[in-house]
Design a protein around this motif. Sequence first.
Motif, PDB file in Angstrom:
ATOM      1  N   ALA A  92       0.834  -1.208   0.000  1.00 11.83           N
ATOM      2  CA  ALA A  92       0.000   0.000   0.000  1.00 11.83           C
ATOM      3  C   ALA A  92       0.867   1.256   0.000  1.00 11.83           C
ATOM      4  O   ALA A  92       0.604   2.219  -0.738  1.00 11.83           O
ATOM      5  N   ASN A  93       1.903   1.266   0.809  1.00 11.35           N
ATOM      6  CA  ASN A  93       2.801   2.427   0.859  1.00 11.35           C
ATOM      7  C   ASN A  93       3.532   2.630  -0.471  1.00 11.35           C
ATOM      8  O   ASN A  93       3.720   3.773  -0.912  1.00 11.35           O
ATOM      9  N   ARG A  94       3.926   1.530  -1.096  1.00 15.24           N
ATOM     10  CA  ARG A  94       4.609   1.649  -2.398  1.00 15.24           C
ATOM     11  C   ARG A  94       3.680   2.277  -3.436  1.00 15.24           C
ATOM     12  O   ARG A  94       4.113   3.109  -4.245  1.00 15.24           O
ATOM     13  N   ILE A  95       2.407   1.886  -3.407  1.00 15.30           N
ATOM     14  CA  ILE A  95       1.446   2.446  -4.373  1.00 15.30           C
ATOM     15  C   ILE A  95       1.287   3.943  -4.157  1.00 15.30           C
ATOM     16  O   ILE A  95       1.333   4.742  -5.112  1.00 15.30           O
ATOM     17  N   VAL A  96       1.103   4.368  -2.913  1.00 12.83           N
ATOM     18  CA  VAL A  96       0.918   5.797  -2.633  1.00 12.83           C
ATOM     19  C   VAL A  96       2.174   6.579  -3.002  1.00 12.83           C
ATOM     20  O   VAL A  96       2.092   7.649  -3.641  1.00 12.83           O
ATOM     21  N   CYS A  97       3.326   6.073  -2.627  1.00 17.19           N
ATOM     22  CA  CYS A  97       4.584   6.772  -2.941  1.00 17.19           C
ATOM     23  C   CYS A  97       4.812   6.854  -4.442  1.00 17.19           C
ATOM     24  O   CYS A  97       5.275   7.880  -4.958  1.00 17.19           O
TER      25      CYS A  97
END
Length: 495
Positions: A92-97
């Motif tokens: 999830a963090n990779r997608i947002v970043c």
Amino acid sequence: MNHLTSETFDANARAALANDQLRGALHRATSLFGTRRREAASSLSNWEELRSQARAIKDETLLHLDRYLEQFTANAEAARAQVHWARDAAEANRIVCRLAKERKARLVVKGKSMATEEIHLNAALEAEGIEALETDLGEYIIQLAGETPSHIIAPAIHKTKGQIAELFTAKLGLEPTDDVAKLTITARHILRDKFAAADMGVSGVNFGVAETGTILILENEGNIRLTTSLPKTHVAVMGIEKLIPRFADLDVFLKLLPRSGTGQHLTAYQSLITGTKRRREEEGPEELHIILLDNGRSRMLAHPVTRQSLACIRCGACLNACPVYQQIGGHAYGSVYPGPIGAVITPQLFGLAKAAQLPFASSLCGACREVCPVKIDIPELLLHLRAEITDRSQTSEVRSQKTESIRPRRLESLAFKVWAAVMTRPRLYEWSGLLARLMQLTVVHGGKIGKVTGLLSRMAPPLSAWTSARDLRPIEAKTFRRLWRAEAETRKSQR
């Protein structure tokens, strides 16, 4: 700041119990929330019927979650939203970043979101050189303080007005003041400038409607409305359990959640977002990205007992009713999800080895079950998890934590054997009661048992542990049997 962790809950709780200012702030806030909830609930004649209806809707959704997720995705994408799937926090963090970097975003404004707290999104963005700014006033306060939320709906519930004033003086250069209006206006001016300059807005989701692909976000400050409409790109992080089947189902939950959470009949703002805006003059983002977050929820879904944890609508009512939370606050739990619901969700999301103490942080009084708007049986879940921890206590997964609360408890086993022997032998029961009455004479003062220290504390560690933070009612001087016999003799003599 070094944040507390669930592994050290016992020590965290003892430290919190010694903080009188914290306990005072918690008592005032949770009492107010509890009173408001009761008054708001009483305004509906069919309150219990609504609770049952909400639970039935959630149960039906969770039983067929795969189908509803597909329906929601299809309808959201038909409205020009882009749906992403995240198996865990890292994904999830990779997608947002990635979305932020592709749009060369340097500033991200965030609405209040437990899901983004759960995945530690702020730290992930900052690691990429992207500023993440909380815009909910409570979240903004704890971000300035370098802390984590202490409550699901009131992140800064543990702070007094004076502490917030000191924080604003130290961090924002505000002249010392205890005027709440000045403190609020200062935060508003700072945040309004940030909204105008933000490249991307991030929010959570209260409910997702499978029938229409709509997401609903509730709030009272208007900051989420700005977060989702001013930046060109809006990213919504949504736990997969937040779905409900039909748009009409919102009628049930919008009567339950505000009343249970803040004691309001309805929150000030309800943002219903279905895809992106169609024309330039309309309100809303040019891009809408919805991230469907699993992060352990599928494991919870697989078991019929733990599945009900996913019915939670994050109202915080169980925290306000819980005698444990009222004494120690949220930080002691070492999790973004504190209180009774946190004690059952945290071990399931992050593993028993990391949160094995939390299911034992309850008196099992059932107050949480009584106030839950969707009738989650939290005591049942706590007992289920305690049994799992006990069963696994010999494994390296749980034993590695090396805490007294989860080791094989030989003394506890011995204590239960002694208790069973006493309770099944009437004469022994009478003698033990007499002995307890004699021993308590050394510790009863002013009609109550206060803090037990000295030799007795070493002879009876549970007694000293209990009385270290609360008074104990002494055993009555006369037993029930003596009182019964005396009453019987009195009645006999009166005939």
